[in-house]
Design an enzyme around this catalytic site. Structure first.
Site, mmCIF file in Angstrom:
data_model
loop_
_atom_site.group_PDB
_atom_site.id
_atom_site.type_symbol
_atom_site.label_atom_id
_atom_site.label_comp_id
_atom_site.label_asym_id
_atom_site.label_seq_id
_atom_site.Cartn_x
_atom_site.Cartn_y
_atom_site.Cartn_z
ATOM 1 N N ASN A 93 -9.592 33.975 -9.664
ATOM 2 C CA ASN A 93 -8.627 34.347 -8.617
ATOM 3 C C ASN A 93 -8.978 35.726 -8.064
ATOM 4 O OD1 ASN A 93 -7.843 35.460 -11.093
ATOM 5 N ND2 ASN A 93 -5.679 35.469 -10.567
ATOM 6 N N ASP A 100 -5.191 36.135 -21.631
ATOM 7 C CA ASP A 100 -4.701 36.175 -20.250
ATOM 8 C C ASP A 100 -4.539 37.636 -19.793
ATOM 9 O OD1 ASP A 100 -3.823 35.423 -17.746
ATOM 10 O OD2 ASP A 100 -1.923 34.578 -18.405
ATOM 11 N N HIS A 131 -8.729 38.359 -16.558
ATOM 12 C CA HIS A 131 -8.732 38.590 -15.103
ATOM 13 C C HIS A 131 -9.319 39.971 -14.831
ATOM 14 C CE1 HIS A 131 -6.177 35.091 -14.154
ATOM 15 N NE2 HIS A 131 -5.601 35.342 -15.309
ATOM 16 N N TYR A 132 -10.476 40.002 -14.145
ATOM 17 C CA TYR A 132 -11.134 41.290 -13.893
ATOM 18 C C TYR A 132 -10.998 41.807 -12.447
ATOM 19 C CZ TYR A 132 -12.940 41.500 -18.648
ATOM 20 O OH TYR A 132 -13.055 41.582 -20.009
ATOM 21 N N ARG A 133 -10.368 41.034 -11.565
ATOM 22 C CA ARG A 133 -9.928 41.557 -10.245
ATOM 23 C C ARG A 133 -11.032 42.083 -9.342
ATOM 24 N NH1 ARG A 133 -5.262 39.164 -11.543
ATOM 25 N NH2 ARG A 133 -3.873 40.372 -12.876
#
Ligand SMILES: [Zn+2]
Length: 429
Positions: free
Chosen positions: A95, A306, A63-65
């Site tokens: 996401n 994750d 997850h790199y946001r």
């Protein structure tokens, strides 16, 4: 310019042996002995004596946001963290804000990943618009725009009909559906695994069936549609049993397990501490053992981190309010090597297979996962002999939210290369 990595212990074709690796123009030119004669001019030599030379690790779940939550992580910092952990190919979850749920947005993400990432960052497109389980995306357009696969990671697809249609579309395009399995109607506000430890801590529990019941549903849908169905972060023994049974029935399923679910169980949660809050939660001791057994018998195909960075505020205070998730890129290899290979539970060859060849092979990444002449020079060099302490100040991720800070481990990354270029090198102190 050519580079020669000399005298390393090379992991290749499933075994470890001493050999040199010659790199030219970003590709592996040759593997063998006495290769310094092949190229004589402008040869840079790297001494890898007593070090492990591995294919760059492959992580199908990060997850790199970015965009939307860049205070937690960016493509740049996330990929620096990946390089620090020995990863050269990662797959970023959608996401984000905006969610890459149209061909245009996927295309934009792919070019941003390429510009900002120091390792190869592949992009998941979402399964539904806004990750909401209602309106399906334009699968064909998103594939053409460069989507790696489809996932709504962070939440489950709540209705069988939506999942069935998504699988049919993905199957027709020969693309994978990568599922975070979670039935919202079975959550009951839980923040950690339902069980004795949750009772002791007075915290609401998350039932294992919130995960396994949706896997059962999806496996039947996968059988019907023939799609490549990949299960994210399996955490319960029932989930492992279901995938094992599905593989016996030749259903096209693969699955991953996270390092933290292998390393910890709910009994290891010291108190009401958000650094132990993740989704799915750390499960029971028997679940943890089932995950280890599942890897060993081939039910579980790969390990994926994750990697889920958050701000300090989001991971401080009460577990009920804190965000789900911990970082993983910079600790995974060393923690797993130390706790499972040094102790004789896994062989080094097995661990590397689950962290490099298998994810590349199961997802058809032709240029990742193995060191072979003609392939991209994506590799990592690890020091397996010297103990070191995992320190907060060494993280390159913006996130420091992991319970593994302070652990004494082996398996420090010395150097990571992507296309023959150094993307991480350990500072000599
Ligand atoms: Zn997830």
């Amino acid at each position: 310019m050519a580079t020669l990595i000399k005298n390393g212990n090379l992991y290749q074709a499933g075994r470890i042996y001493q050999a040199d690796v010659l790199i030219e123009d970003g590709k592996i030119k040759a593997i063998g002995k006495n290769l310094s004669d092949v190229v004589k001019e402008n040869l840079v030599e790297i001494d890898a004596t007593n070090k492990l030379v591995a294919p760059g690790l492959v992580d199908v779940h990060v997850h790199y946001r970015d965009p939307g939550f860049t205070y937690k992580e960016t493509i740049h910092t996330g990929s620096l963290a990946a390089a620090h952990g020995g990863y050269t190919t990662v797959c970023a979850m959608p996401n984000l804000d905006p969610v890459p749920d149209t061909p245009e947005l996927v295309e934009k993400m792919c070019s941003r990943n390429q510009e900002d990432g120091v390792v190869k960052v592949k992009q998941y497109g979402s399964i539904t618009h806004g990750l909401k389980s209602e309106e399906l995306v334009d699968f064909d357009g998103m594939k053409k725009a460069g989507a790696f696969a489809f996932s709504n990671d962070g939440s489950g697809v709540q209705t069988a009909g939506t999942m069935y249609q998504a699988m049919k579309s993905a199957a027709a395009l020969n693309m994978a559906i990568v599922a975070h399995v979670e039935d919202n109607s079975l959550l009951f506000g839980g923040v950690m695994n339902a069980g004795k430890r949750a009772e002791e801590l007075g915290l609401p529990g998350i039932l294992g069936i919130s995960e396994s019941s949706q896997i059962a549903r999806d496996l039947l849908l996968a059988k019907e549609t023939g799609v490549h169905y990949h299960v994210c972060h399996v955490s319960t023994k029932e989930s492992v049993e279901l995938v094992r049974l599905a593989k016996q029935h030749k259903i096209n399923v693969t699955c991953e397990v996270s390092p933290h679910h292998l390393l910890l169980a709910d009994v290891d949660i010291p108190g009401n501490d958000p650094y132990y809050k993740m989704n799915p939660p750390l499960r029971g001791v028997e679940d943890r053992q089932a995950l280890i057994d599942g890897l060993l018998d081939g039910t579980i195909d790969m390990i994926a981190t994750d990697h889920a960075p958050h701000s300090i505020d989001e991971k401080t205070g009460d577990m009920r309010e804190a965000s789900f998730g911990i970082t993983g890129s910079e600790t995974a290899f060393a923690m797993l090597y130390t706790k499972f290979v040094k102790t004789g539970i896994f062989t080094l060859e097995q661990l590397l297979q689950w962290m490099s060849i298998n994810p590349a092979e199961k997802f058809g990444m032709e240029d990742a996962g193995e060191l072979l002449p003609g392939k991209s020079a994506d590799l990592a060099i690890f020091d397996l002999n010297k103990e070191y302490v995992i320190k907060e100040e060494d993280y390159l991720s913006k996130g420091i939210n992991t319970p593994f800070t302070g652990e004494k481990v082996y398996g420090q990354t010395v150097l990571t290369m992507v296309d023959g270029q150094k993307v991480y090198q350990k500072e000599e102190k």
